[in-house]
Design a protein around this motif. Structure first.
Motif, PDB file in Angstrom:
ATOM      1  N   ASP A 190      39.635  40.015  45.510  1.00  0.00           N
ATOM      2  CA  ASP A 190      40.038  39.730  46.888  1.00  0.00           C
ATOM      3  C   ASP A 190      38.762  39.431  47.671  1.00  0.00           C
ATOM      4  O   ASP A 190      37.857  40.272  47.718  1.00  0.00           O
ATOM      5  CB  ASP A 190      40.776  40.947  47.488  1.00  0.00           C
ATOM      6  CG  ASP A 190      41.406  40.607  48.838  1.00  0.00           C
ATOM      7  OD1 ASP A 190      40.749  39.947  49.664  1.00  0.00           O
ATOM      8  OD2 ASP A 190      42.566  41.004  49.055  1.00  0.00           O
TER       9      ASP A 190
ATOM     10  N   GLU B  54      51.175  34.214  52.028  1.00  0.00           N
ATOM     11  CA  GLU B  54      52.350  33.379  51.744  1.00  0.00           C
ATOM     12  C   GLU B  54      52.128  31.930  52.209  1.00  0.00           C
ATOM     13  O   GLU B  54      52.763  31.463  53.167  1.00  0.00           O
ATOM     14  CB  GLU B  54      53.574  34.033  52.441  1.00  0.00           C
ATOM     15  CG  GLU B  54      54.923  33.443  52.105  1.00  0.00           C
ATOM     16  CD  GLU B  54      55.473  33.853  50.738  1.00  0.00           C
ATOM     17  OE1 GLU B  54      54.752  34.478  49.953  1.00  0.00           O
ATOM     18  OE2 GLU B  54      56.637  33.526  50.470  1.00  0.00           O
TER      19      GLU B  54
ATOM     20  N   LYS C  62      48.559  29.421  47.158  1.00  0.00           N
ATOM     21  CA  LYS C  62      49.075  30.008  45.908  1.00  0.00           C
ATOM     22  C   LYS C  62      48.877  29.007  44.766  1.00  0.00           C
ATOM     23  O   LYS C  62      48.423  29.378  43.679  1.00  0.00           O
ATOM     24  CB  LYS C  62      50.551  30.393  46.054  1.00  0.00           C
ATOM     25  CG  LYS C  62      50.763  31.578  47.012  1.00  0.00           C
ATOM     26  CD  LYS C  62      52.017  32.343  46.727  1.00  0.00           C
ATOM     27  CE  LYS C  62      52.313  33.399  47.781  1.00  0.00           C
ATOM     28  NZ  LYS C  62      51.961  34.761  47.389  1.00  0.00           N
TER      29      LYS C  62
ATOM     30  N   SER D 197      57.459  36.245  48.760  1.00  0.00           N
ATOM     31  CA  SER D 197      58.736  36.657  49.368  1.00  0.00           C
ATOM     32  C   SER D 197      59.716  35.502  49.396  1.00  0.00           C
ATOM     33  O   SER D 197      60.924  35.716  49.469  1.00  0.00           O
ATOM     34  CB  SER D 197      58.504  37.112  50.809  1.00  0.00           C
ATOM     35  OG  SER D 197      57.654  38.203  50.848  1.00  0.00           O
TER      36      SER D 197
HETATM   37  N1  LIG Z   1      54.065  42.546  53.437  1.00  0.00           N
HETATM   38  C1  LIG Z   1      55.280  42.635  52.906  1.00  0.00           C
HETATM   39  O1  LIG Z   1      56.151  43.352  53.417  1.00  0.00           O
HETATM   40  C2  LIG Z   1      55.605  41.907  51.647  1.00  0.00           C
HETATM   41  C3  LIG Z   1      54.869  40.806  51.221  1.00  0.00           C
HETATM   42  N2  LIG Z   1      55.179  40.188  50.051  1.00  0.00           N
HETATM   43  C4  LIG Z   1      54.417  39.017  49.586  1.00  0.00           C
HETATM   44  O2  LIG Z   1      53.169  39.472  49.069  1.00  0.00           O
HETATM   45  C5  LIG Z   1      52.156  38.483  49.265  1.00  0.00           C
HETATM   46  C6  LIG Z   1      50.983  39.124  49.999  1.00  0.00           C
HETATM   47  O3  LIG Z   1      51.434  39.623  51.228  1.00  0.00           O
HETATM   48  P1  LIG Z   1      50.673  40.833  51.972  1.00  0.00           P
HETATM   49  O4  LIG Z   1      50.107  41.749  51.011  1.00  0.00           O
HETATM   50  O5  LIG Z   1      51.641  41.312  52.992  1.00  0.00           O
HETATM   51  O6  LIG Z   1      49.506  40.040  52.699  1.00  0.00           O
HETATM   52  P2  LIG Z   1      48.086  40.603  53.192  1.00  0.00           P
HETATM   53  O7  LIG Z   1      47.626  39.677  54.220  1.00  0.00           O
HETATM   54  O8  LIG Z   1      48.190  42.050  53.528  1.00  0.00           O
HETATM   55  O9  LIG Z   1      47.181  40.473  51.880  1.00  0.00           O
HETATM   56  C7  LIG Z   1      46.773  39.260  51.322  1.00  0.00           C
HETATM   57  C8  LIG Z   1      45.418  39.487  50.670  1.00  0.00           C
HETATM   58  O10 LIG Z   1      45.070  38.339  49.936  1.00  0.00           O
HETATM   59  C9  LIG Z   1      43.666  38.145  50.083  1.00  0.00           C
HETATM   60  N3  LIG Z   1      43.342  36.771  49.750  1.00  0.00           N
HETATM   61  C10 LIG Z   1      43.315  35.674  50.546  1.00  0.00           C
HETATM   62  N4  LIG Z   1      42.974  34.582  49.830  1.00  0.00           N
HETATM   63  C11 LIG Z   1      42.777  35.001  48.552  1.00  0.00           C
HETATM   64  C12 LIG Z   1      42.394  34.353  47.349  1.00  0.00           C
HETATM   65  N5  LIG Z   1      42.164  33.046  47.302  1.00  0.00           N
HETATM   66  N6  LIG Z   1      42.269  35.100  46.235  1.00  0.00           N
HETATM   67  C13 LIG Z   1      42.491  36.418  46.246  1.00  0.00           C
HETATM   68  N7  LIG Z   1      42.854  37.085  47.363  1.00  0.00           N
HETATM   69  C14 LIG Z   1      42.999  36.382  48.500  1.00  0.00           C
HETATM   70  C15 LIG Z   1      43.398  38.523  51.519  1.00  0.00           C
HETATM   71  O11 LIG Z   1      42.031  38.828  51.719  1.00  0.00           O
HETATM   72  C16 LIG Z   1      44.312  39.727  51.683  1.00  0.00           C
HETATM   73  O12 LIG Z   1      43.650  40.935  51.379  1.00  0.00           O
HETATM   74  C17 LIG Z   1      52.833  37.347  50.024  1.00  0.00           C
HETATM   75  O13 LIG Z   1      53.232  36.364  49.115  1.00  0.00           O
HETATM   76  C18 LIG Z   1      54.059  38.020  50.657  1.00  0.00           C
HETATM   77  O14 LIG Z   1      55.124  37.135  50.872  1.00  0.00           O
HETATM   78  C19 LIG Z   1      56.176  40.649  49.211  1.00  0.00           C
HETATM   79  C20 LIG Z   1      56.902  41.758  49.571  1.00  0.00           C
HETATM   80  C21 LIG Z   1      56.736  42.432  50.848  1.00  0.00           C
END
Ligand SMILES: NC(=O)C1=CN([C@@H]2O[C@H](COP(=O)(O)OP(=O)(O)OC[C@H]3O[C@@H](n4cnc5c(N)ncnc54)[C@H](O)[C@@H]3O)[C@@H](O)[C@H]2O)C=CC1
Ligand SMILES: C[N+](C)(C)CC(=O)CC(=O)[O-]
Length: 481
Positions: free
Chosen positions: A32, A88, A93, A115
């Motif tokens: 990350d 997202e 992605k 999601s």
């Molecule tokens: N927050 C929620 O309630 C839920 C989210 N999701 C899905 O999970 C995924 C992540 O969501 P969250 O964790 O909520 O987001 P978040 O914003 O909390 O975390 C995303 C992380 O990805 C990192 N990141 C950004 N670009 C990157 C890259 N190129 N390589 C590696 N890491 C990178 C960011 O620094 C961040 O720490 C999304 O697809 C979302 O739709 C699924 C279920 C529930």
């Protein structure tokens, strides 16, 4: 050999996956670019450590090793599962999947937490699309078991079944979705509720707090144990679902719903919702809210576990899979290894006294199993009843601490069994429980000799344990000074 998972994106959801894999004994490698990622995952992990082990009534695996990496290709080395949880955004992605294809082994499964995106959108243009599928979890990933597994025709039956096996192994409930659609199944359902709730606030019908109260004091409680359809089947009375449908079917055409009409997402609506949410919950930090949520979830899931129902039945299956520690009769036998769950605490903030008896009773039950007095034997009409118990409380035990009970058999002869349980956290002695049990006939309810095979095993263990020093405190009674 310890299995390895790679976590790509360690935010709210990636952190939750990391915690679940680690606590189920996997090594976890994280990529990350956020310089704060290690701290953030540390906080999620701290929450998981105080809650997840409390769901298990058997010994959980040793926690795996956590490492952070600066390079995506390095991160996935040795990983049999890669979980992508980057923001997202489809183009982001797809870029990540392009890079992953260069780095992962051909047998590695790559799951996406997305999601809303369809798996075919993530597989587009990949050299080996069959390795990628959607594995959509729920927050907090370390406690909520369900994962929507969304494959496409590119995913072989073998990949799909291996994905389900691994998810089950880490305590989850994979539900495979038959056909890919935008937002899978759960987020379609949640979206419908969310849309109606936004209308209700926007139209001034109810506040965020009132809507939450209607859920948490009402149908939310029902949903956690029977879902939607089973709940409505019961609501149909003796005639069940058919009657329910006949009665409430027509209302779908009444103006009960705003249907697909979405409220205008204006600054006023955002401020209205955010303001009401601050008034409702602003007195607690997000971390405090997370801990309250986790403690409530653990307590509810343990309630369902005692009922062997729904998510609780899944936890019981998981306990069976994890199994009991090896039995070595040469010394005191480990008869319980668990972590202290939130519903074992009292108003003093430590393990409450009734739970010591609960834990020691479970140790006695386990010891009975070890000597062959198991469910099959009990069904033949013989069992043990406890005649006397003496518990000493020596040191405090707190939420999430991993405890174990070592049992020494001081006497095993004829109808009598004398057990001494010592409860530890690491090397710290927390409590002892001394118990006299009598073998009984379940028909006469009177003492009776055990079956020969039980007595032989009991004598074998008692003789082995007689070579051990007597535990400190044997035979103690309460002294009046
Ligand atoms: N927050 C929620 O309630 C839920 C989210 N999701 C899905 O999970 C995924 C992540 O969501 P969250 O964790 O909520 O987001 P978040 O914003 O909390 O975390 C995303 C992380 O990805 C990192 N990141 C950004 N670009 C990157 C890259 N190129 N390589 C590696 N890491 C990178 C960011 O620094 C961040 O720490 C999304 O697809 C979302 O739709 C699924 C279920 C529930
Ligand atoms: C809001 N959300 C669409 C990111 C929610 C989910 O995907 C699942 C959840 O945990 O509610």
């Amino acid at each position: 050999m310890t299995k390895t998972a790679a976590i790509i994106g360690g935010g709210v959801i990636g952190g939750g996956w990391a915690a679940r894999f680690l606590l189920m004994g996997w090594n976890v490698r994280v990529f990350d670019p956020d310089p704060e990622a290690e701290r953030k995952i540390g906080e999620v992990l701290a929450n998981a450590r105080r809650s997840l082990p409390g769901l298990s009534d058997v010994s959980m695996p040793e926690e795996g090793a956590l490492s952070f990496h600066d390079d995506l290709a390095d991160t996935v080395q040795g990983a049999i599962w890669v979980q992508e949880s980057v923001p997202e955004r489809l183009e982001l992605k797809q870029k990540v999947y392009g890079a992953l294809m260069q780095a992962v082994g051909e047998d590695t499964i790559v799951g996406s937490s997305t999601s809303g995106f369809k798996p075919s959108e993530l597989q587009e243009g990949l050299t080996r699309p069959g390795q990628v599928l959607v594995t959509h979890p729920f927050n907090p990933v370390y406690l909520l078991p369900v994962v929507e597994v969304v494959p496409t025709a590119a995913n072989s039956a073998e990949i799909r079944s291996r994905a389900s096996e691994i998810l089950t192994e880490i305590g989850m409930k994979p539900v495979e979705i038959k056909k890919e659609i935008d937002a899978h199944v759960a987020d379609r359902l949640l979206e419908a509720v969310w849309r109606e709730a936004l209308w209700l606030v926007s139209d001034g019908i109810a506040t965020t707090e009132e809507i939450d109260d209607i859920m948490r004091f009402g149908f939310g409680l029902r949903w956690a144990q029977m879902g939607l359809f089973e709940t409505y089947r019961v609501a149909g009375g003796e005639a069940g679902m058919k009657h329910f449908m006949a009665q409430f079917g027509p209302c779908l055409k009444w103006p009960w719903t705003k249907l697909m009409d979405v409220p205008e997402f204006t600054d006023e609506l955002v401020d209205l919702i955010a303001g009401q949410s601050d008034a409702q919950s602003g007195h607690m930090t997000i971390r405090e809210l997370e801990r309250a949520r986790d403690d409530n979830l653990v307590a509810m899931m343990r309630g369902l576990k005692a009922r062997d129902w729904g998510a609780g039945a899944l936890l019981n299956e998981q306990d069976k899979r994890l199994g009991q520690p090896e039995v070595d009769i040469a010394g005191p036998i480990t008869t319980l290894a668990t972590a202290i769950p939130v519903d074992w605490l009292d108003y003093n903030g430590h393990m409450t006294e009734s739970r010591y008896l609960d834990a020691f009773a479970r140790s006695t039950d386990r010891f009975m199993e070890i000597i062959g007095c198991d469910a099959d034997y009990i069904a033949t009409g013989g069992s043990y009843f406890t005649a006397e118990t003496h518990i000493r409380h020596i040191d405090e035990a707190h939420l999430g601490q991993r405890i174990r009970v070592e049992t020494q058999c001081l006497l095993g002869k004829g109808k009598k069994m004398h057990l001494f349980h010592s409860m530890y956290e690491g090397e710290r002695l927390l409590a002892t429980g001394e118990h006299i049990l009598l073998h009984v006939s379940l028909e006469t309810r009177r003492p009776s000799p055990p079956a020969e095979k039980i007595e032989l095993r009991l004598v074998e263990i008692a003789e082995a344990h007689a070579k051990q020093p007597q535990p400190e405190g044997v035979g103690r009674a309460i002294k009046v000074s």
